[in-house]
Write an enzyme that holds these catalytic residues in place. Structure first.
Site, mmCIF file in Angstrom:
data_model
loop_
_atom_site.group_PDB
_atom_site.id
_atom_site.type_symbol
_atom_site.label_atom_id
_atom_site.label_comp_id
_atom_site.label_asym_id
_atom_site.label_seq_id
_atom_site.Cartn_x
_atom_site.Cartn_y
_atom_site.Cartn_z
ATOM 1 N N GLN A 1 15.159 -7.318 40.045
ATOM 2 C CA GLN A 1 15.443 -7.925 38.742
ATOM 3 C C GLN A 1 15.283 -6.905 37.613
ATOM 4 O OE1 GLN A 1 15.199 -10.169 41.207
ATOM 5 N NE2 GLN A 1 17.098 -10.800 40.279
ATOM 6 N N ASP B 1 17.281 -4.411 37.195
ATOM 7 C CA ASP B 1 18.088 -3.240 37.547
ATOM 8 C C ASP B 1 19.575 -3.533 37.427
ATOM 9 O OD1 ASP B 1 15.973 -1.500 38.197
ATOM 10 O OD2 ASP B 1 15.770 -2.431 40.167
HETATM 11 N N1 ARG Z 1 20.467 -9.954 39.382
HETATM 12 C C1 ARG Z 1 19.455 -8.951 39.211
HETATM 13 C C2 ARG Z 1 19.428 -8.509 37.756
HETATM 14 O O1 ARG Z 1 20.042 -9.166 36.931
HETATM 15 C C3 ARG Z 1 19.634 -7.820 40.186
HETATM 16 C C4 ARG Z 1 19.178 -8.226 41.519
HETATM 17 C C5 ARG Z 1 19.420 -7.209 42.553
HETATM 18 N N2 ARG Z 1 18.788 -7.685 43.748
HETATM 19 C C6 ARG Z 1 18.658 -6.975 44.848
HETATM 20 N N3 ARG Z 1 17.970 -7.486 45.819
HETATM 21 N N4 ARG Z 1 19.209 -5.798 44.963
HETATM 22 O O2 ARG Z 1 18.680 -7.635 37.381
#
Ligand code: ARG
Length: 274
Positions: free
Chosen positions: A227, A229
């Site tokens: 989250q 990223d």
């Molecule tokens: N939706 C997330 C964000 O807004 C990114 C999540 C990425 N998750 C992962 N398991 N790679 O920051």
């Protein structure tokens, strides 16, 4: 379709600072005890969780940036792709996006004031975007003025070696360092290998569409984006091959991170970089 930031005020105004706080939690999950990220209490000291995790610097990756709201809270990442253009995720700048977005470049530590803050003048969202899991999760921000940082080239549909399963990647961001954990104050990097389409379909079924998405992660988990990223770069072969988009939790075994497959959108994105 070109949207200006004015079109994104509705949800943001309604949710106010709660949304800011939620979006502000970020980051790169590092391979601390592979596969255990989901099981660790959120209160576990971060220092016990970043074994094998790596600090990164914008001096090595000058094109990686983060996005802040008007209060200065970081909520997503991005990549400088031309002197006044930043590629990010569509879901970062639609729906609950802050009405005013600032791009921060050249700043490793969010608590410092190094680097440059640049206002966003225009936002292009891919016309097919609906939500992250349905694909086309790509947007291009036009900056108020040029930045000096070197842009990162974007992958083309023909860049097949970069998308080869098992291939090395680098993902960068200021997001949470564990699932449900606290955001990182400094830029971090992880190196999840490309996941085969078959394995990613096994993980996510019809939610994963290899035509517009690509997955990366170790089979046993432990190394992932998380989250905050979102919108940030997945890099291979010195090209931007993906944009942090979504995943089930972070760094869980058998649940790779899902990225916008940039090569699939090369022509449309490249047309926005001029
Ligand atoms: N939706 C997330 C964000 O807004 C990114 C999540 C990425 N998750 C992962 N398991 N790679 O920051």
């Amino acid at each position: 379709m070109t949207r200006t930031r004015r079109t994104h005020t509705r949800w943001w105004s309604a949710a106010g600072t709660l949304a800011a706080a939620a979006l502000a939690t970020v980051a790169i999950t590092t391979p601390a005890g592979a596969g255990t990220a989901a099981d660790e209490p959120a209160a576990a000291p971060i220092s016990t969780r970043i074994v094998g995790g790596e600090y990164a610097s914008t001096s090595e990756y000058p094109w990686v940036v983060y996005l802040t709201d008007s209060a200065g809270n970081q909520f997503c990442g991005g990549t400088i792709a031309a002197a006044n253009k930043v590629i990010t995720a569509a879901h970062c700048v639609t729906g609950g996006a802050p009405p005013e977005i600032t791009v921060v470049s050249g700043r490793d530590d969010k608590n410092s004031d190094e680097g440059t803050e640049t206002a966003v003048r225009d936002v292009w969202v891919h016309p097919d975007f609906q939500n992250a899991s349905s694909g086309a999760d790509v947007a291009v921000l036009t900056l108020d003025r040029d930045v000096t940082a070197t842009p990162l080239p974007i992958a083309t549909a023909g860049d097949l070696p970069e998308y080869r399963p098992g291939g090395a990647t680098t993902v960068l961001g200021w997001g949470t360092t564990t699932e449900g954990g606290s955001p990182s104050s400094t830029l971090r990097q992880a190196h999840p290998p490309i996941t085969s389409d078959q394995d990613c379909s096994r993980a996510y079924g019809g939610q994963y569409d290899p035509r517009g998405q690509v997955c990366a992660g170790l089979p046993g988990g432990g190394e992932d984006s998380c989250q905050g990223d979102s919108g940030g770069p997945l890099v291979a072969g010195d090209k931007l091959i993906g944009i942090v988009s979504w995943g089930n939790g972070c760094a869980r075994p058998g649940q790779p991170g899902v990225y916008t497959r940039l090569g699939a959108y090369h022509d449309e994105v490249q047309a926005q970089l001029r």
